[in-house]
Design a protein around this motif. Structure first.
Motif, PDB file in Angstrom:
ATOM      1  N   UNK A 100     -19.559 -30.826 -31.943  1.00  0.00           N
ATOM      2  CA  UNK A 100     -20.449 -30.173 -31.076  1.00  0.00           C
ATOM      3  C   UNK A 100     -21.894 -30.791 -31.217  1.00  0.00           C
ATOM      4  N   UNK A 101     -22.526 -30.391 -30.150  1.00  0.00           N
ATOM      5  CA  UNK A 101     -24.003 -30.735 -30.237  1.00  0.00           C
ATOM      6  C   UNK A 101     -24.783 -30.551 -31.527  1.00  0.00           C
ATOM      7  N   UNK A 102     -24.585 -29.273 -31.634  1.00  0.00           N
ATOM      8  CA  UNK A 102     -25.138 -28.657 -32.998  1.00  0.00           C
ATOM      9  C   UNK A 102     -24.195 -28.688 -34.095  1.00  0.00           C
ATOM     10  N   UNK A 106     -20.207 -27.281 -34.580  1.00  0.00           N
ATOM     11  CA  UNK A 106     -19.320 -28.031 -34.538  1.00  0.00           C
ATOM     12  C   UNK A 106     -18.444 -27.533 -35.884  1.00  0.00           C
ATOM     13  N   UNK A 107     -19.023 -27.402 -36.798  1.00  0.00           N
ATOM     14  CA  UNK A 107     -18.068 -27.001 -38.160  1.00  0.00           C
ATOM     15  C   UNK A 107     -17.572 -25.674 -37.780  1.00  0.00           C
ATOM     16  N   UNK A 108     -18.166 -24.759 -37.012  1.00  0.00           N
ATOM     17  CA  UNK A 108     -17.502 -23.562 -36.794  1.00  0.00           C
ATOM     18  C   UNK A 108     -15.996 -23.850 -35.905  1.00  0.00           C
TER      19      UNK A 108
ATOM     20  N   UNK B 132     -26.343 -23.655 -45.241  1.00  0.00           N
ATOM     21  CA  UNK B 132     -27.058 -24.295 -44.379  1.00  0.00           C
ATOM     22  C   UNK B 132     -26.245 -25.097 -43.462  1.00  0.00           C
ATOM     23  N   UNK B 133     -25.181 -25.767 -44.247  1.00  0.00           N
ATOM     24  CA  UNK B 133     -24.451 -26.959 -43.503  1.00  0.00           C
ATOM     25  C   UNK B 133     -23.350 -26.090 -42.353  1.00  0.00           C
ATOM     26  N   UNK B 134     -22.719 -25.002 -43.137  1.00  0.00           N
ATOM     27  CA  UNK B 134     -21.583 -24.682 -42.019  1.00  0.00           C
ATOM     28  C   UNK B 134     -21.930 -23.362 -41.633  1.00  0.00           C
ATOM     29  N   UNK B 135     -22.670 -22.288 -42.425  1.00  0.00           N
ATOM     30  CA  UNK B 135     -23.079 -21.053 -42.090  1.00  0.00           C
ATOM     31  C   UNK B 135     -21.815 -20.016 -41.751  1.00  0.00           C
ATOM     32  N   UNK B 136     -20.698 -20.410 -42.635  1.00  0.00           N
ATOM     33  CA  UNK B 136     -19.847 -19.579 -42.924  1.00  0.00           C
ATOM     34  C   UNK B 136     -20.242 -18.538 -43.915  1.00  0.00           C
ATOM     35  N   UNK B 137     -20.123 -17.299 -43.463  1.00  0.00           N
ATOM     36  CA  UNK B 137     -20.133 -16.191 -44.944  1.00  0.00           C
ATOM     37  C   UNK B 137     -19.239 -16.233 -45.918  1.00  0.00           C
ATOM     38  N   UNK B 138     -18.085 -16.580 -45.643  1.00  0.00           N
ATOM     39  CA  UNK B 138     -16.975 -16.551 -46.723  1.00  0.00           C
ATOM     40  C   UNK B 138     -16.889 -17.965 -47.416  1.00  0.00           C
TER      41      UNK B 138
END
Lengths: 137, 185
Positions: A100-102, A106-108, B132-138
């Motif tokens: 994704x752009x951000x 994208x990770x999500x 910071x990179x992924x921002x997934x709480x788990x």
């Protein structure tokens, strides 16, 4: 288990809850404990419980075994497909940041899709295993 | 302090269950006990703050594996064949392996210490950088799905392969699509 009235009624109430919980574990894995693997197993347990109480033959009518075989392959393909998609978007294999752009978005997206792939493969493989081990009537 | 007592109590129960399984002749009892063993394992993992692992252990070990064992028993036999005396070479091997494991334990870093190798290498990076990179709480999901994405792809492939292998070995691949199951048994 034709005569187990209590089991049949309780399971009728429990199976939808088990499946709902599996979906919760699947899509809430980013925030709480859980993820694709656990969700897949729990989802398959719903099917297995149905098969134990109503018989494997009836489960076969509800959940098509050949569909399960295709789904277990589809899950792995989905996972690897995310990797290929990230390569096509100009990143490394399984680098979700370029999806994704951000990068964080994208990770999500990447994590959501690959977790779904894992869940699909695990749930269908567990059901396949149950079919293979269940006593033929 | 109380958590240590819980750990020790659960570990003792684990050992006890394993011993009872080892001497159990009735296989149905052994399968049920192995379910209990998994449940105890899951509780131990919760005590060690590994909730994701506990989740998996309870669902796979306590649930699906027990069902698969029961399915196998239904097609084979519920009783173990009677034992023919003690195998001395086996006992010797077990004692050797056991003492080696106990000897190896003496080199293991202390339980839950902050300067253990496992805490000092990448743990900091994962804890801070992943938010910071992924921002997934788990954090477990972040590590498994993103940083270790290759490993998880491998694991998924292993599960898929296992399913295929079972289908090939048990030879039910064709039969269940058109439910002519009874023909071959």
């Amino acid at each position: 288990m034709e005569h187990h009235q209590v089991l049949r009624i309780v399971s009728r109430f429990l199976i939808p809850l088990i499946m709902l919980f599996a979906l919760y574990v699947q899509f809430h894995g980013d925030y709480g404990p859980g993820g694709g693997f656990q969700a897949g197993v729990i989802f398959a347990v719903g099917f297995i419980l149905y098969g134990l109480i109503y018989g494997v033959e009836r489960l076969r009518q509800v959940v098509n075994p050949s569909l399960m075989r295709s789904l277990s392959a589809l899950g792995v393909l989905m996972y690897a497909g995310v990797g290929v998609a990230s390569m096509l978007s100009g990143g490394e294999f399984l680098n979700y940041s370029v999806l994704a752009e951000d990068p964080v978005a994208g990770q999500h997206i990447g994590i959501l899709i690959i977790e779904f792939g894992v869940g699909l493969t695990v749930a269908s493989t567990m059901t396949i295993l149950f079919y293979a081990f269940a006593k033929p009537y | 302090m109380i958590i240590y007592f819980t750990d020790i109590a659960l570990s003792l129960m684990l050992i006890l269950t394993a011993m009872v399984i080892a001497v159990q002749r009735n296989l149905l009892g052994a399968v049920m006990l192995s379910g209990i063993y998994s449940l105890l394992c899951a509780s131990l993992f919760v005590c060690l703050d590994a909730v994701d692992v506990a989740f998996t252990e309870a669902a796979v070990g306590g649930g699906v594996a027990t069902i698969l064992f029961l399915g196998t028993l239904a097609q084979t036999d519920y009783e173990k064949k009677s034992r023919v005396g003690i195998s001395w070479s086996g006992l010797f091997l077990v004692i050797i392996c056991g003492s080696l494991l106990v000897y190896g334990l003496s080199d293991i870093p202390g339980f839950g210490l902050a300067d253990n190798p496992v805490q000092t290498y990448l743990a900091d990076v994962y804890l801070v950088q992943s938010q910071k990179d992924i921002a997934v709480p788990n954090l477990v999901t972040a590590v498994l799905a993103s940083y270790r994405g290759y490993d998880t792809l491998g694991e998924t492939t292993v599960i898929f392969t296992a399913g295929i292998a079972v289908l090939i070995l048990l030879g039910r691949g064709k039969a269940d699509s058109d439910t002519v199951e009874s023909k071959e048994s």
